[in-house]
Design a protein around this motif. Structure first.
Motif, mmCIF file in Angstrom:
data_model
loop_
_atom_site.group_PDB
_atom_site.id
_atom_site.type_symbol
_atom_site.label_atom_id
_atom_site.label_comp_id
_atom_site.label_asym_id
_atom_site.label_seq_id
_atom_site.Cartn_x
_atom_site.Cartn_y
_atom_site.Cartn_z
ATOM 1 N N HIS A 56 0.626 -1.582 0.152
ATOM 2 C CA HIS A 56 -0.006 -0.199 0.406
ATOM 3 C C HIS A 56 1.045 1.190 0.319
ATOM 4 O O HIS A 56 1.818 1.251 0.659
ATOM 5 C CB HIS A 56 -0.718 -0.141 1.784
ATOM 6 N N SER A 57 0.894 2.076 -0.433
ATOM 7 C CA SER A 57 1.395 2.991 -0.439
ATOM 8 C C SER A 57 0.712 4.400 -0.018
ATOM 9 O O SER A 57 -0.223 4.173 -0.321
ATOM 10 C CB SER A 57 1.413 4.105 -2.418
ATOM 11 N N LEU A 58 0.990 6.086 0.380
ATOM 12 C CA LEU A 58 0.214 6.934 0.557
ATOM 13 C C LEU A 58 -0.755 6.869 -0.231
ATOM 14 O O LEU A 58 -1.826 7.497 0.726
ATOM 15 C CB LEU A 58 1.220 8.225 0.485
ATOM 16 N N LEU A 59 -0.513 7.316 -1.707
ATOM 17 C CA LEU A 59 -1.407 7.281 -2.845
ATOM 18 C C LEU A 59 -2.951 6.321 -2.264
ATOM 19 O O LEU A 59 -3.975 6.528 -2.260
ATOM 20 C CB LEU A 59 -1.120 7.599 -4.106
ATOM 21 N N GLU A 60 -2.699 5.542 -1.473
ATOM 22 C CA GLU A 60 -3.346 4.476 -2.184
ATOM 23 C C GLU A 60 -4.461 4.531 -0.495
ATOM 24 O O GLU A 60 -5.795 4.769 -0.371
ATOM 25 C CB GLU A 60 -3.501 2.936 -1.923
ATOM 26 N N PHE A 61 -3.709 4.633 0.322
ATOM 27 C CA PHE A 61 -3.539 4.958 1.621
ATOM 28 C C PHE A 61 -5.061 6.078 1.724
ATOM 29 O O PHE A 61 -5.912 6.358 2.195
ATOM 30 C CB PHE A 61 -2.729 4.786 2.560
ATOM 31 N N GLU A 62 -4.515 7.343 0.897
ATOM 32 C CA GLU A 62 -5.266 8.799 0.983
ATOM 33 C C GLU A 62 -6.729 8.162 0.375
ATOM 34 O O GLU A 62 -7.618 8.742 0.019
ATOM 35 C CB GLU A 62 -4.358 10.139 0.241
ATOM 36 N N HIS A 63 -6.781 7.628 -0.793
ATOM 37 C CA HIS A 63 -7.920 6.956 -1.690
ATOM 38 C C HIS A 63 -8.789 6.701 -1.087
ATOM 39 O O HIS A 63 -10.031 6.477 -0.709
ATOM 40 C CB HIS A 63 -7.420 6.032 -3.062
ATOM 41 N N LEU A 64 -8.515 5.485 0.499
ATOM 42 C CA LEU A 64 -9.506 4.767 1.279
ATOM 43 C C LEU A 64 -9.941 6.094 1.919
ATOM 44 O O LEU A 64 -11.117 5.894 2.503
ATOM 45 C CB LEU A 64 -8.628 3.937 2.103
ATOM 46 N N TRP A 65 -9.093 6.600 2.861
ATOM 47 C CA TRP A 65 -9.644 7.791 3.162
ATOM 48 C C TRP A 65 -10.662 8.732 2.861
ATOM 49 O O TRP A 65 -11.605 8.553 2.953
ATOM 50 C CB TRP A 65 -8.247 8.929 3.945
ATOM 51 N N SER A 66 -10.747 9.068 1.514
ATOM 52 C CA SER A 66 -10.855 10.018 0.872
ATOM 53 C C SER A 66 -12.831 9.153 0.248
ATOM 54 O O SER A 66 -13.948 10.095 0.081
ATOM 55 C CB SER A 66 -10.732 10.240 -0.629
ATOM 56 N N LEU A 67 -12.883 7.679 0.688
ATOM 57 C CA LEU A 67 -13.484 7.591 0.562
ATOM 58 C C LEU A 67 -15.089 7.711 2.066
ATOM 59 O O LEU A 67 -15.692 7.657 1.783
ATOM 60 C CB LEU A 67 -13.502 5.800 0.398
ATOM 61 N N SER A 68 -14.186 8.061 3.112
ATOM 62 C CA SER A 68 -14.943 8.487 3.896
ATOM 63 C C SER A 68 -15.230 9.914 3.606
ATOM 64 O O SER A 68 -16.326 10.359 5.078
ATOM 65 C CB SER A 68 -14.620 8.007 5.471
#
Length: 157
Positions: A56-68
């Motif tokens: 998992h990259s920070l970009l993927e991590f941020e994508h998960l956060w953006s879903l919330s």
């Protein structure tokens, strides 16, 4: 991360429901096998690895956060988090408190690198499956010990 926590809650609810199904004298229902937290988090890790590269990259991590971030304002409130999570309001609120380190009631996009670093234990810029599993188990144990959530649904890690 958010999806991981939501999946755990959903599985808890499914296991709970499965253990209370009515049975009749002519119906034999299989006994549910305890769910391994490690295996659960491995499955979640692979599902959240959007590009399939095994980390998992920070970009993927941020994508998960953006879903919330339902209203797109750049922050996730406890209301947005508990609405988007399947743990239920009480446990979701406790998880949110865990991630909201400054206790200001919002988690901003700018706070994600700090949270990402909690998962990236060797600080190489990637969250491996092992790091992901270990950190989620640590968080799960912290929350269940702090909140007192019954974790008897899960087998040995």
């Amino acid at each position: 991360m958010w999806t991981t926590l939501c999946l755990v809650a959903g599985l808890l609810l499914c296991v709970e429901a499965a253990t209370h199904l009515p049975t009749t004298a002519t119906t034999i229902r299989p006994t549910p096998t305890p769910l391994s937290l490690r295996n659960l988090f491995r499955i979640v890790f692979r599902r959240e690895d959007f590009n399939g590269d095994g980390v998992h990259s920070l970009l993927e991590f941020e994508h998960l956060w953006s879903l919330s971030d339902m209203d797109g304002d750049g922050s996730v409130t406890v209301t947005e988090y508990t609405y988007s999570d399947q743990f239920g309001k009480f446990t979701g609120t406790e998880l949110y408190k865990y991630f909201d380190h400054d206790h200001n009631g919002v988690i901003h996009l700018q706070e994600l690198p700090r949270i990402f670093t909690e998962y990236d234990t060797n600080f190489d810029g990637w969250i491996t499956e092992q790091e992901f599993v270990d950190e989620n188990i640590r968080i799960y144990k912290f929350i269940t010990n702090d909140v007192g959530t019954d974790n008897s649904y899960f087998g040995h890690q």
